[in-house]
Enzyme design. Structure first.
Site, mmCIF file in Angstrom:
data_model
loop_
_atom_site.group_PDB
_atom_site.id
_atom_site.type_symbol
_atom_site.label_atom_id
_atom_site.label_comp_id
_atom_site.label_asym_id
_atom_site.label_seq_id
_atom_site.Cartn_x
_atom_site.Cartn_y
_atom_site.Cartn_z
ATOM 1 N N GLU A 230 0.878 -1.165 0.000
ATOM 2 C CA GLU A 230 0.000 0.000 0.000
ATOM 3 C C GLU A 230 0.914 1.213 0.000
ATOM 4 O OE1 GLU A 230 -1.492 3.232 0.709
ATOM 5 O OE2 GLU A 230 -1.548 2.574 2.799
ATOM 6 N N CYS A 264 -2.075 8.931 3.071
ATOM 7 C CA CYS A 264 -1.927 8.446 1.697
ATOM 8 C C CYS A 264 -3.182 8.697 0.879
ATOM 9 C CB CYS A 264 -1.563 6.961 1.689
ATOM 10 S SG CYS A 264 -2.688 5.927 2.645
#
Length: 458
Positions: A230, A264
């Site tokens: 990720e 993010c």
């Protein structure tokens, strides 16, 4: 000579704690102990594993204040935002316990000449390499899915939040998790490669930058071990001509400054059609101008410091390079004086392809405003990125927005007419340079299991 790492309070610059690094020999011993714990844990019935995971969630709620103080002190998260992080983690535990049986339970399928049994079996020790921006959530997100599946978990956390890592290790054990099933390794980056090579380690998951993802993914592949990555993103939020500007601006501001923009899936690029650009810009500037950074331990503070001084310096360099490349700095953009790694809310306009603000991830409270002609250009610019983690669409026509989100937006997650972060019920992950694999929504429970077929002749 023994090596050590210091944790620093990013709001004051003061040293919090000094931690000796584990030697390679100690790390290897802990990996072996994790494997031994796995051999016992895998035999614990799924329902019992679920009850322990549920107790972990309960303890997360009980120790919310303790964890909040740690997060605020170690990485500068505003104290008012810490409860949301631990609450999400507790919800992940509850969801995992509630749905583990349907996700991991055996399935039967008939085939010509027999009956098939599909079973989801744990594979062993899973190494997690995690960042500092959500010190509790980043751990819980991968660890709970692997633990409830019957695996053992190693945590190589970011060094600036090692206090939080150790608090989580204690919490897991206090909830009834056997020792060794979740283990914190106080090691440096240069020691991590050895761990991936260790035969007891069967899978690797990393949250971090694309550069770190390439390195870890390549090493895991060379060892023929599965990885889940990720990585970063520069999420685009499209505001179309029929959007409700009040809700759009409010969501974009929240999505940009939450956690000091160190997220993010933060809203990073605001792509606004020409018909409403000026009005959206006016409202955005008004709201962003009212946000000031301050002491993260003050419940009234909405914007704390960046987690480390070097991260603040890197962000400022990206802003300055963008300005030199032609961007206009409408707000902020100057390094503040005084202690701490604070950075002001910043707004960049006139950003074009090829500039850092267009191409790179800005991990801090810096918003990018891009004017486009219409919906078609908005979609093109939104997808004109090497990243593909999240994004958003604002339109008064919900069917139109859902169509764009479902069929045309090249990301793993899309918000429609709002800003939402991770949800326990929904898959989390990206495409392109934002990584691969999925967490949450039951999908993470199946990332590190052996999906085994048993063929029974009739």
């Amino acid at each position: 000579m023994e090596r050590s790492i210091q944790t620093i309070n990013p709001a004051t610059g003061e040293v919090i704690e000094t931690y000796p690094l584990m030697s390679d020999e100690i790390a290897d011993t802990k990996v072996a102990a994790a494997h031994a714990a796995f051999e016992q844990w895998r035999a614990v019935p799924l329902a019992e594993r679920g009850e322990i995971v549920r107790r972990i969630g309960a303890l997360l709620r009980e120790r919310e204040s303790e964890l909040a103080e740690l997060m605020t002190r170690e990485m500068g998260k505003p104290i008012s935002q810490c409860g949301g992080e631990t609450g999400l983690c507790a919800a992940i535990c509850d969801y995992s316990a509630d749905h583990a049986d349907e996700v991991l339970g055996d399935e039967e399928r008939d085939f010509d000449g027999g009956r098939g049994l599909i079973t989801y079996q744990p594979i062993g020790v899973i190494l997690g390499i995690q960042p500092w921006n959500f010190p509790v959530y980043q751990v819980v997100r991968y660890a709970i899915a692997s633990i409830i599946a019957g695996n053992a978990v190693l945590l190589k956390h970011a060094p600036n939040v090692w206090g939080t890592a150790l608090a989580l290790e204690k919490l897991f054990i206090d909830a009834g998790l056997p020792e060794g099933v979740f283990t914190v390794l106080l090691i440096d980056t240069d020691q991590t490669e050895r761990l991936i090579e260790n035969d007891y380690v069967r899978g690797v998951t990393l949250t971090g930058s694309p550069a770190a993802g390439r390195a870890v993914g390549a090493k895991a592949a060379a060892c023929l071990k599965k990885s889940v990555l990720e990585l970063g993103s520069n999420d685009a939020y499209m505001i179309l001509e029929d959007a409700d500007l009040d809700s759009a601006v409010a969501a974009c501001v929240q999505g940009r400054i939450y956690n000091a923009g160190q997220t993010c899936i933060a809203a990073k690029r605001f792509i606004v059609v020409d018909a409403i650009y000026d009005e959206f810009r006016r409202r955005l500037v008004e709201q962003l101008s009212a946000i000031e950074f301050g002491d993260p331990s003050d419940p009234e503070t909405a914007l704390g410091p960046l987690a480390r001084a070097d991260l603040r310096d890197n962000l400022h360099d990206q802003v300055q390079r963008s300005i030199k490349a032609g961007a206009t700095c409408t707000l902020g953009g100057e390094l503040p004086k005084g202690p701490g790694s604070f950075y002001p809310v910043t707004l960049l306009e006139d950003v074009t392809a090829g500039t850092p603000a267009y191409e790179e991830e800005l991990f801090g409270p810096v918003a990018v405003l891009i004017r486009v002609a219409d919906e078609a250009e908005a979609i093109r610019v939104a997808n004109d990125s090497r990243y593909g983690l999240g994004g958003g669409v604002f339109s008064g026509n919900r069917e139109r927005a859902v169509h764009i989100a479902r069929d045309l937006f090249d990301t793993g997650m899309v918000n429609v007419n709002g800003y939402n972060m991770a949800q326990p019920e929904l898959p989390f992950g990206g495409v392109k340079d934002s990584g691969y694999g999925r967490e949450h929504g039951g999908f993470g429970m199946r990332e590190f299991v052996n999906i085994k077929s048993v063929m029974i002749a009739e």
